[in-house]
Scaffold this active site. Structure first.
Site, PDB file in Angstrom:
ATOM      1  N   MET A   1      46.629  58.501 -79.924  1.00 39.85           N
ATOM      2  CA  MET A   1      46.429  59.830 -80.492  1.00 39.85           C
ATOM      3  C   MET A   1      46.662  59.780 -82.001  1.00 39.85           C
ATOM      4  SD  MET A   1      48.143  62.071 -77.413  1.00 39.85           S
ATOM      5  CE  MET A   1      47.401  63.648 -77.812  1.00 39.85           C
ATOM      6  N   LEU A   2      45.727  59.128 -82.693  1.00 38.97           N
ATOM      7  CA  LEU A   2      45.806  58.921 -84.136  1.00 38.97           C
ATOM      8  C   LEU A   2      44.480  59.297 -84.769  1.00 38.97           C
ATOM      9  CD1 LEU A   2      47.532  55.411 -84.051  1.00 38.97           C
ATOM     10  CD2 LEU A   2      48.626  57.559 -84.737  1.00 38.97           C
ATOM     11  N   ALA A   3      44.532  59.919 -85.943  1.00 37.04           N
ATOM     12  CA  ALA A   3      43.312  60.373 -86.612  1.00 37.04           C
ATOM     13  C   ALA A   3      42.378  59.219 -86.951  1.00 37.04           C
ATOM     14  CB  ALA A   3      43.677  61.148 -87.885  1.00 37.04           C
ATOM     15  N   HIS A   4      42.935  58.095 -87.414  1.00 38.12           N
ATOM     16  CA  HIS A   4      42.065  56.984 -87.808  1.00 38.12           C
ATOM     17  C   HIS A   4      41.404  56.328 -86.599  1.00 38.12           C
ATOM     18  CE1 HIS A   4      46.343  55.678 -87.878  1.00 38.12           C
ATOM     19  NE2 HIS A   4      45.925  54.577 -87.278  1.00 38.12           N
TER      20      HIS A   4
ATOM     21  N   ASP B   1      41.897  62.668 -79.393  1.00 39.83           N
ATOM     22  CA  ASP B   1      43.090  62.888 -78.580  1.00 39.83           C
ATOM     23  C   ASP B   1      42.785  63.273 -77.136  1.00 39.83           C
ATOM     24  OD1 ASP B   1      44.344  62.387 -80.931  1.00 39.83           O
ATOM     25  OD2 ASP B   1      45.234  64.363 -81.183  1.00 39.83           O
TER      26      ASP B   1
ATOM     27  N   HIS C   1      49.145  38.999-108.322  1.00 36.40           N
ATOM     28  CA  HIS C   1      50.553  39.110-108.731  1.00 36.40           C
ATOM     29  C   HIS C   1      50.670  40.066-109.907  1.00 36.40           C
ATOM     30  CE1 HIS C   1      54.703  37.933-109.558  1.00 36.40           C
ATOM     31  NE2 HIS C   1      54.349  37.851-110.838  1.00 36.40           N
TER      32      HIS C   1
END
Length: 263
Positions: free
Chosen positions: A113-116, A107, A239
């Site tokens: 601003m993302l954790a991954h 960040d 499926h």
């Protein structure tokens, strides 16, 4: 803001608005809170909408989520000469600052601003520190919102492409045509594919429905590999799975969807 989920495809955000409204959630767009007054256990919130029109609502709790900004003020970065812009550490595509022995991720430095994303940036920085050469690639950053149903997005939206002047084709496959969504009792939503018009190269995928936050990684891989709708359509999906809706959306882009009624 004029609408909720302003960073998400407007069509799907509008569907979430309708779903939340149906569940009894009152949403006030283009509205700001001007005052909160407490009386016993009751909070009276004053709202100001468009044209200065005011209203009040009484609630038991207020959750304030006003966004985030990087805060590097306590790091004394200026003392060692690390370059910043508006509190954000400036890095290159290798996650390196202007000082060759200092790297920054997450960040405090990232456009997302993302954790991954921070995790991926950390891997890139560690490899470069160890002597390898690897650049950070933000081509396919997934955005996941854990609403009910889930909402996930990767790549460009329809509006992004129109703003960029890119001729596109768009397909929308409803979850009501997916067997797994029906058995889960979660047939609200759709898979939306935005593709380049001439070769049908996938530019963005937007999903509202069950397991959307899991399925978006498959869509992200398609973007990274510069896949076309035809290549996704030719994949064999297990499926019954929600993933079959992604295949059907790709087929629909070509006018070949199997579980979609013809107009």
């Amino acid at each position: 803001m004029p609408r909720i989920l302003s960073n998400i495809d407007e069509e799907l955000a509008s569907m979430v608005h309708e779903i939340l409204s149906f569940k009894g959630v009152a949403i006030h767009a283009s509205t700001k809170v001007t005052k909160i007054e407490k009386s016993g256990n009751i909070l009276t919130v004053t709202l100001e909408g468009e044209g200065g029109k005011t209203s009040k609502v009484e609630v038991s709790n207020v959750l304030l989520a006003a966004g985030r900004l990087p805060d590097t003020s306590a790091l004394n970065l200026e003392n060692i000469g690390v370059k910043t812009e508006r509190g954000r550490v400036v890095v290159d595509k290798y996650m390196k600052t202007n000082l060759p022995h200092i790297y920054a991720i997450g960040d405090c430095a990232s456009p997302f601003m993302l954790a991954h994303v921070a995790m991926a940036e950390g891997e890139v920085a560690a490899e470069n520190i160890a002597g390898n050469v690897r650049a950070m690639d933000y081509t396919a950053v997934p955005s996941c919102i854990f609403t009910e149903p889930e909402l996930a997005s990767v790549g460009m939206s329809e509006a992004d492409c129109l703003d960029a002047g890119i001729p596109i084709k768009v397909s929308r496959f409803p979850m009501v045509g997916n067997g797994r969504a029906l058995t889960l009792g979660e047939a609200i939503g759709m898979v939306k594919i935005v593709a380049e018009e001439k070769y049908e190269k996938v530019l963005g995928v937007h999903i509202l429905g069950p397991n959307a936050t899991e399925l978006i990684s498959t869509a992200g891989m398609a973007l990274m590999l510069e896949a076309t709708a035809d290549e996704i359509a030719n994949l064999i999906f297990a499926h019954p799975t929600v993933g079959e809706a992604l295949k059907e959306a790709a087929l629909l882009l070509q006018g070949k969807a199997i579980h979609f009624p013809k107009a």
